[in-house]
Design an enzyme around this catalytic site. Sequence first.
Site, PDB file in Angstrom:
ATOM      1  CE  LYS A  48       7.953 -15.152  15.513  1.00 25.23           C
ATOM      2  NZ  LYS A  48       6.988 -16.113  14.941  1.00 25.23           N
TER       3      LYS A  48
HETATM    4  N1  PMP Z   1       3.148 -10.296  14.284  1.00 26.60           N
HETATM    5  C1  PMP Z   1       4.463 -10.071  14.361  1.00 26.60           C
HETATM    6  C2  PMP Z   1       4.928  -8.684  14.621  1.00 26.60           C
HETATM    7  C3  PMP Z   1       5.381 -11.114  14.183  1.00 26.60           C
HETATM    8  O1  PMP Z   1       6.706 -10.873  14.276  1.00 26.60           O
HETATM    9  C4  PMP Z   1       4.880 -12.397  13.888  1.00 26.60           C
HETATM   10  C5  PMP Z   1       5.855 -13.501  13.640  1.00 26.60           C
HETATM   11  N2  PMP Z   1       6.132 -13.703  12.255  1.00 26.60           N
HETATM   12  C6  PMP Z   1       3.484 -12.592  13.808  1.00 26.60           C
HETATM   13  C7  PMP Z   1       2.650 -11.519  14.021  1.00 26.60           C
HETATM   14  C8  PMP Z   1       2.858 -13.927  13.473  1.00 26.60           C
HETATM   15  O2  PMP Z   1       3.102 -14.884  14.461  1.00 26.60           O
HETATM   16  P1  PMP Z   1       3.341 -16.391  14.053  1.00 26.60           P
HETATM   17  O3  PMP Z   1       4.595 -16.412  13.217  1.00 26.60           O
HETATM   18  O4  PMP Z   1       3.522 -17.101  15.343  1.00 26.60           O
HETATM   19  O5  PMP Z   1       2.177 -16.873  13.269  1.00 26.60           O
END
Ligand code: PMP
Length: 328
Positions: A48
Site C-alpha cells: 500500500k
Molecule cells: N491484503 C492486504 C493486507 C491489504 O492491506 C490489502 C488492501 N486492502 C489487500 C490485500 C487488497 O489489495 P487491494 O486493496 O489493492 O485490492
Amino acid sequence: MNTEKRVFNNIVDAIGNTPLVKLNSITKDFPCAVYAKVEYFNPGNSIKDRIALNLIEDAERSGKLKPGGTIVECTSGNTGMGLALVALTRGYKCVFTLADKMSKEKIDILRAMGAEVHVCPTDVEPEDPRSYYSVAARIAKERDGWNPDQYNNLCNREAHYKSTGPELWAQTEGKITHYIASTGTGGTLVGTGMYLKEKNPNVQIMGVDPDGSILKHWFDTGEIKPELARVYAVEGMGEDFIPENYDRKYIDHIETIQDKESLQMCRRLAKEEGLFCGSSAGAAVQGLVQMKDKFKEGDVVVVILHDHGSRYVGKIYNDDWMKEKGFL
Ligand code: PMP
C-alpha cells in the site's frame, strides 16, 4: 548475497522495486515456476506504500492537498502506514480514525509515524456521530482536510499500472503467464492486470476472495449482492460493495478461499519458504494451490504477498488465538 546499492535521498524513494522470489517447497509438485512478489520489502512493510505515494502526488498536482495540508482517512492498516510515511517526508499532517476493535499495536504504529489517531466505538451505526466514518468526515470538514478514498479514487489502481505491472513484466522478462492477487479495493489486481494485458492479452489475471465477500459472486454473475456478505478472518481483502477501482474486463477468474486453510498457509510460507507474511498472502497462496490444475509446463506464475507477518503475531502466529478460533 545481493550487493546492489540502494541509496536514497529519503525513505519514500525506497518504495517499489521489491524482490521476486521463487517458491520452492509449497509448489514442489507444480508443473511450472511460481514466484512471489514480496511486498513487505516496501518501507511501510506493505504494497500500500505504492498507492499512498500515487494518491498524494495526484492530490498535490490537482491542488486538493495544499502545502502543510491535512490528510484524513478512516483506516487502521497498511494504507494508513503508507500515507503517514509519505506525509511525514512532505510536511503533511495525518489524522486517522479507527474502530476500537483494532489492535493496540496498529494504533501505536500509526502514532509512531506521526499520525493523530482517533479511536472510535465499533458498536455504533456508520451514521452515528461517534462512528469512525462520522468522526473522519467531521474532522475533514473542520480542518479543510483531504480524504484519499482509496476505494473509488482511480489513482489507487493507477499506482499498480505504473509500478507493480512494469516491475513484474521486467522481472519475468515478459514471460509471466498468470498473475494472482488477493483483492479488496481491486487496485492491486486490476491496476497490474491492465498493464500486463496491454503487454500480453493472454496473461491470466486471477483474484483471490474470501468466503463471505461479495466480489466472486459479482464477478461471476454481474450482480451486486451486499446481503451475501459475512464475517471472515483474513484481513485487508474481500468487500461488501464494489469499489470503483474494479473493472471486470481485466479479470479472468476469481477464486474463493476459506480462513482456516489460508491462515495455515501463512504458517507454511514462514516455515517452508522463510516468508513471514500477513493473512492475505496466505490466502493468495492458498488460492494458487487450489488452482494448480490450471497451470502447465513452461508457465510463469506470480503471486503477490501484500504485507508482513509482524502485524499478525498475536493472531496467525499465536497458537492460543488460532485454537480459540478453530483454525488449528
Ligand atoms: N491484503 C492486504 C493486507 C491489504 O492491506 C490489502 C488492501 N486492502 C489487500 C490485500 C487488497 O489489495 P487491494 O486493496 O489493492 O485490492
